[in-house]
Write a protein that holds these residues in place. Structure first.
Motif, PDB file in Angstrom:
ATOM      1  N   LYS A  22      19.681 -32.792  20.349  1.00 59.71           N
ATOM      2  CA  LYS A  22      19.567 -34.247  20.448  1.00 59.71           C
ATOM      3  C   LYS A  22      18.141 -34.651  20.780  1.00 59.71           C
ATOM      4  CE  LYS A  22      23.738 -34.786  22.740  1.00 59.71           C
ATOM      5  NZ  LYS A  22      24.482 -35.289  23.876  1.00 59.71           N
ATOM      6  N   GLU A  48      32.176 -26.427  24.677  1.00 58.29           N
ATOM      7  CA  GLU A  48      31.115 -26.878  25.581  1.00 58.29           C
ATOM      8  C   GLU A  48      31.199 -28.407  25.698  1.00 58.29           C
ATOM      9  OE1 GLU A  48      27.218 -25.229  24.644  1.00 58.29           O
ATOM     10  OE2 GLU A  48      26.381 -27.154  25.275  1.00 58.29           O
ATOM     11  N   VAL A  87      19.559 -31.261  38.995  1.00 57.12           N
ATOM     12  CA  VAL A  87      18.603 -32.335  38.701  1.00 57.12           C
ATOM     13  C   VAL A  87      19.004 -33.163  37.478  1.00 57.12           C
ATOM     14  CG1 VAL A  87      16.687 -31.118  39.779  1.00 57.12           C
ATOM     15  CG2 VAL A  87      17.129 -30.782  37.330  1.00 57.12           C
ATOM     16  N   PHE A  88      19.993 -32.701  36.722  1.00 55.45           N
ATOM     17  CA  PHE A  88      20.395 -33.436  35.526  1.00 55.45           C
ATOM     18  C   PHE A  88      21.785 -32.978  35.091  1.00 55.45           C
ATOM     19  CE2 PHE A  88      20.593 -33.842  30.836  1.00 55.45           C
ATOM     20  CZ  PHE A  88      20.420 -35.218  30.729  1.00 55.45           C
ATOM     21  N   GLU A 124      24.326 -33.601  31.708  1.00 55.08           N
ATOM     22  CA  GLU A 124      24.585 -34.212  30.405  1.00 55.08           C
ATOM     23  C   GLU A 124      26.091 -34.306  30.224  1.00 55.08           C
ATOM     24  OE1 GLU A 124      22.014 -33.209  27.022  1.00 55.08           O
ATOM     25  OE2 GLU A 124      23.858 -32.676  25.986  1.00 55.08           O
ATOM     26  N   ARG A 153      15.717 -38.160  31.999  1.00 54.46           N
ATOM     27  CA  ARG A 153      15.876 -37.215  33.107  1.00 54.46           C
ATOM     28  C   ARG A 153      16.131 -35.790  32.630  1.00 54.46           C
ATOM     29  NH1 ARG A 153      14.397 -38.975  37.854  1.00 54.46           N
ATOM     30  NH2 ARG A 153      15.873 -37.580  38.849  1.00 54.46           N
ATOM     31  N   ALA A 154      16.392 -35.604  31.349  1.00 56.55           N
ATOM     32  CA  ALA A 154      16.764 -34.265  30.879  1.00 56.55           C
ATOM     33  C   ALA A 154      15.555 -33.333  30.847  1.00 56.55           C
ATOM     34  CB  ALA A 154      17.387 -34.354  29.490  1.00 56.55           C
ATOM     35  N   PRO A 155      15.612 -32.202  31.547  1.00 53.45           N
ATOM     36  CA  PRO A 155      14.512 -31.237  31.463  1.00 53.45           C
ATOM     37  C   PRO A 155      14.451 -30.614  30.072  1.00 53.45           C
ATOM     38  CG  PRO A 155      15.945 -30.793  33.361  1.00 53.45           C
ATOM     39  CD  PRO A 155      16.668 -31.775  32.479  1.00 53.45           C
ATOM     40  N   GLN A 166      14.788 -17.387  45.036  1.00 57.78           N
ATOM     41  CA  GLN A 166      14.843 -18.462  46.023  1.00 57.78           C
ATOM     42  C   GLN A 166      15.438 -17.922  47.311  1.00 57.78           C
ATOM     43  OE1 GLN A 166      18.028 -20.903  43.793  1.00 57.78           O
ATOM     44  NE2 GLN A 166      18.591 -21.152  45.930  1.00 57.78           N
ATOM     45  N   PRO A 186       9.734 -31.207  41.122  1.00 58.09           N
ATOM     46  CA  PRO A 186      10.205 -31.881  42.338  1.00 58.09           C
ATOM     47  C   PRO A 186       9.223 -32.906  42.910  1.00 58.09           C
ATOM     48  CG  PRO A 186      10.762 -29.560  42.434  1.00 58.09           C
ATOM     49  CD  PRO A 186       9.858 -29.738  41.237  1.00 58.09           C
ATOM     50  N   GLU A 196      24.182 -39.833  36.516  1.00 54.66           N
ATOM     51  CA  GLU A 196      22.914 -40.083  35.818  1.00 54.66           C
ATOM     52  C   GLU A 196      21.810 -40.419  36.807  1.00 54.66           C
ATOM     53  OE1 GLU A 196      23.120 -42.981  32.636  1.00 54.66           O
ATOM     54  OE2 GLU A 196      24.769 -41.843  31.736  1.00 54.66           O
ATOM     55  N   ILE A 241      15.232 -24.076  45.796  1.00 51.81           N
ATOM     56  CA  ILE A 241      13.967 -24.253  45.067  1.00 51.81           C
ATOM     57  C   ILE A 241      13.342 -25.620  45.356  1.00 51.81           C
ATOM     58  CG2 ILE A 241      12.921 -24.411  42.769  1.00 51.81           C
ATOM     59  CD1 ILE A 241      14.983 -22.370  41.803  1.00 51.81           C
ATOM     60  N   MET A 242      14.162 -26.664  45.352  1.00 53.41           N
ATOM     61  CA  MET A 242      13.636 -28.022  45.551  1.00 53.41           C
ATOM     62  C   MET A 242      12.918 -28.133  46.896  1.00 53.41           C
ATOM     63  SD  MET A 242      14.197 -30.912  43.682  1.00 53.41           S
ATOM     64  CE  MET A 242      15.867 -31.392  43.324  1.00 53.41           C
ATOM     65  N   ILE A 287      16.432 -31.510  22.590  1.00 49.64           N
ATOM     66  CA  ILE A 287      17.158 -30.760  23.618  1.00 49.64           C
ATOM     67  C   ILE A 287      18.610 -30.620  23.192  1.00 49.64           C
ATOM     68  CG2 ILE A 287      17.836 -30.712  26.046  1.00 49.64           C
ATOM     69  CD1 ILE A 287      15.374 -32.573  26.575  1.00 49.64           C
ATOM     70  N   ARG A 288      19.057 -29.384  22.990  1.00 48.97           N
ATOM     71  CA  ARG A 288      20.415 -29.091  22.512  1.00 48.97           C
ATOM     72  C   ARG A 288      20.744 -29.928  21.273  1.00 48.97           C
ATOM     73  NH1 ARG A 288      20.552 -28.530  28.099  1.00 48.97           N
ATOM     74  NH2 ARG A 288      20.915 -30.753  28.436  1.00 48.97           N
ATOM     75  N   ASP A 301      19.870 -26.676  43.364  1.00 44.74           N
ATOM     76  CA  ASP A 301      19.679 -28.127  43.303  1.00 44.74           C
ATOM     77  C   ASP A 301      19.871 -28.664  41.888  1.00 44.74           C
ATOM     78  OD1 ASP A 301      18.717 -28.377  46.098  1.00 44.74           O
ATOM     79  OD2 ASP A 301      17.083 -27.122  45.340  1.00 44.74           O
ATOM     80  N   ARG A 352      13.337 -27.303  28.386  1.00 46.54           N
ATOM     81  CA  ARG A 352      12.974 -25.940  28.783  1.00 46.54           C
ATOM     82  C   ARG A 352      12.135 -25.258  27.703  1.00 46.54           C
ATOM     83  NH1 ARG A 352      14.968 -25.719  34.122  1.00 46.54           N
ATOM     84  NH2 ARG A 352      16.839 -26.990  34.170  1.00 46.54           N
ATOM     85  N   GLU A 360      22.102 -29.031  34.884  1.00 46.33           N
ATOM     86  CA  GLU A 360      20.795 -28.384  34.991  1.00 46.33           C
ATOM     87  C   GLU A 360      20.329 -28.377  36.437  1.00 46.33           C
ATOM     88  OE1 GLU A 360      17.959 -28.381  32.193  1.00 46.33           O
ATOM     89  OE2 GLU A 360      19.093 -29.328  30.580  1.00 46.33           O
ATOM     90  N   SER A 361      19.954 -27.196  36.899  1.00 42.56           N
ATOM     91  CA  SER A 361      19.305 -27.083  38.206  1.00 42.56           C
ATOM     92  C   SER A 361      17.803 -27.004  37.955  1.00 42.56           C
ATOM     93  CB  SER A 361      19.797 -25.832  38.927  1.00 42.56           C
ATOM     94  OG  SER A 361      19.344 -24.686  38.248  1.00 42.56           O
ATOM     95  N   VAL A 362      17.014 -26.893  39.030  1.00 44.48           N
ATOM     96  CA  VAL A 362      15.567 -26.779  38.836  1.00 44.48           C
ATOM     97  C   VAL A 362      15.261 -25.608  37.914  1.00 44.48           C
ATOM     98  CG1 VAL A 362      13.340 -26.482  39.973  1.00 44.48           C
ATOM     99  CG2 VAL A 362      15.145 -27.753  41.129  1.00 44.48           C
ATOM    100  N   PHE A 419      12.074 -29.152  35.814  1.00 45.02           N
ATOM    101  CA  PHE A 419      12.060 -30.320  36.685  1.00 45.02           C
ATOM    102  C   PHE A 419      10.913 -30.164  37.674  1.00 45.02           C
ATOM    103  CE2 PHE A 419      13.338 -32.742  40.437  1.00 45.02           C
ATOM    104  CZ  PHE A 419      13.768 -33.926  39.873  1.00 45.02           C
TER     105      PHE A 419
END
Lengths: 123, 387
Positions: free
Chosen positions: B355, A50, A34-35, A37, B299-301, B33, B326, A79, B38-39, B352-353, A32, B303, A55-57, B324
């Motif tokens: 930024k 790159e 979820v994001f 970039e 929205r960016a996770p 999974q 759910p 987005e 997973i979701m 994140i990366r 799934d 990690r 991104e998945s869960v 994330f």
């Protein structure tokens, strides 16, 4: 014309502009989404740079430039609805459009038959 | 470690038959999974009931060598009130080192046996280390008896009670953090009302030869699905629960990790456990850094390993768990920041990366925990409050 990379990207080419996304095999392996970039419009990349992150869960994965070129459009729909990458990997889930530095580079990529054989060899 | 050397739990064949995506985890081949994903596995657990194979975790009995209370011995390394545990009562506690760092977190249950032996469950990745520490430090007082021939199944979610009560109605009478022997499908199991998802539910210790049949029986209910490690992690993260080795490690104290509920009141007064000097000092003076919840604005996770910066961009801490959520419907994280940045609502940036992404310090759990609470308000939630 549609082409594929070993990094599980697809390129649909019109003139010198390629619409790029990830394949059904890739979205299925990621799970799934979820994001996403996305790159900046106007940015230029060499093959293998790159460009984007999906991104998945459970994890983040890089998306690499399939060929050298300049980003001319990104899919802003991702987005708000990153799950399009799962539900419509090959059309509405596209990532970006890239003006290719050299259309001749496309010859190095796989066609659909070759990609399907490549994927079958992975499992 | 190659696939050949990975250990298999008693449910391995079931995972493979059900399409589980098997990955190496703590030396075991475990399902991250299933085809549900997973979701949906996460959401199913919050709505119905998820069945988790946690057989890789370490189960053991702790016996006293001289007939005294084994809890008195382990209290030297654990700051919870364990001697006061009555038969069938359990408690979340911590295995501490002499510097007050957390080697592991664990569940300790008093059995109904006359000798007061304890049933203990520790993390998979830490079990050999934990047993070695107990042997080295307390081997003259206690015997650790690893239970290698038992599986462990967690059934978690709002439908867990109804599903398990079909097999044994008495499980509905167990309170949160209570355990007892229950016969399920003709097999004597050790069942506790506990878990690590923020949901009501059970953990079932079952002889390994019977584990697969029991799991299959539970899965026959339309309210139960197999759930993998991926959703187990997102569920515990949303519930604000620490993952050993990530949200704390052997250098982090219980005060820093924000698990002071595991420090018994009388135990604090007596200060008679490993690392008490540091821990009591941090309790009175405040720690220099502390674990907080983090809610990214976008929205960016973020990690594990993502740097945390202040509003000016100065690096102040690091994310220890993140991804994330759910049920939250967006990214959530936990990490360490200096105490001055620990107040709810404090604005920080997550790098994140490379930024900067805006985030605020948020209270945990990120979702409402739904542990069952029977009896009066004074006795509720023995886990979080302690005696």
């Amino acid at each position: 014309m549609i082409k594929f990379t070993e990094e599980h990207e697809w390129l649909e080419v019109e003139g010198d502009v390629a619409t790029v996304g990830i394949t059904d095999y890739a979205q299925n392996a990621l799970g799934d989404v979820v994001f996403v970039e996305l790159p900046e419009v106007g940015a230029t990349y060499d093959k293998g740079d790159e460009v984007a992150v999906v991104e998945s869960v459970k994890a983040a994965s890089e998306v690499y430039a399939p060929l050298a070129g300049e980003i001319v459009e990104v899919n802003e729909a991702l987005e708000g609805e990153p799950a399009l990458v799962n539900t419509a990997a090959l059309d509405a889930g596209w990532f970006f459009k890239m003006k290719l530095a050299d259309v001749g580079d496309l010859d190095d990529l796989m066609d659909e038959t070759a990609y399907n054989e490549f994927v079958e060899g992975l499992d | 470690m190659t696939d050949d050397t990975l250990l298999k739990t008693p449910l391995y064949d079931l995972h493979v038959a059900q399409g589980g995506k098997m990955v190496p985890f703590a030396g075991y081949s475990m399902p991250v999974q299933y085809p549900l994903g997973i979701m949906k596995e996460h959401e199913f657990t919050r709505e119905k009931a998820g069945l988790f194979d946690v057989s890789h975790m370490g189960q053991c009995f702790i016996h006293s060598k001289d007939g005294s209370d084994p809890a008195a011995a382990i209290e030297k390394l654990m700051p919870g009130a364990l001697q006061v545990l009555k038969p069938g009562k359990m408690r979340y506690t911590l295995l501490l080192n002499e510097d007050g760092g957390i080697e592991d977190d664990l569940m300790v249950t008093r059995t109904h046996d006359a000798d007061g032996k304890l049933y203990v469950v520790v993390n998979a990745a830490c079990k050999d280390k934990d047993y070695d520490i107990l042997e080295e430090k307390l081997g003259h007082l206690i015997t650790v008896e690893p239970l290698e021939d038992r599986g462990l199944i967690a059934l978690q979610g709002p439908r867990a009670v109804a599903v398990l009560a079909e097999l044994a109605p008495e499980v509905a009478d167990l309170g949160f953090m209570e355990a007892t022997a229950v016969t399920l499908e003709g097999v004597v199991c050790w069942v506790s009302r506990s878990g690590y998802t923020g949901e009501d539910g059970y953990e079932i210790s079952v002889p390994e030869s019977e584990a697969k049949a029991l799991a299959e029986r539970l899965l026959r209910s339309g309210d139960v699905e197999l759930i993998g490690l991926g959703a187990r992690d997102s569920l515990r993260l949303e519930a604000g629960l620490c993952l050993s080795g990530h949200d704390f490690d052997a250098t982090i104290s219980p005060v820093e990790a924000g698990v002071t509920f595991a420090l018994g009141k009388k135990r604090r007064e007596d200060g008679d456990f490993a690392g008490a000097a540091r821990i009591l000092k941090e309790l009175s003076e405040g720690p220099s850094k502390v674990r907080v919840g983090l809610k990214p604005a976008g929205r960016a996770p973020a990690r594990e390993g993502t740097p945390i910066a202040d509003a000016d961009g100065n690096e102040i801490g690091i994310v220890t768990s993140g991804g994330f959520g759910p049920t939250v419907g967006g990214p959530v994280a936990m990490g360490f920041v200096p105490t001055a940045f620990a107040d709810e609502g404090t604005e920080v940036q997550l790098m994140i990366r490379g930024k900067a992404h805006a985030a605020v310090v948020a209270k945990t759990p990120f979702i409402e925990q739904r542990y069952v609470r029977k009896k009066s308000i004074l006795s509720l939630d023995l886990w979080r409050i302690g005696p």
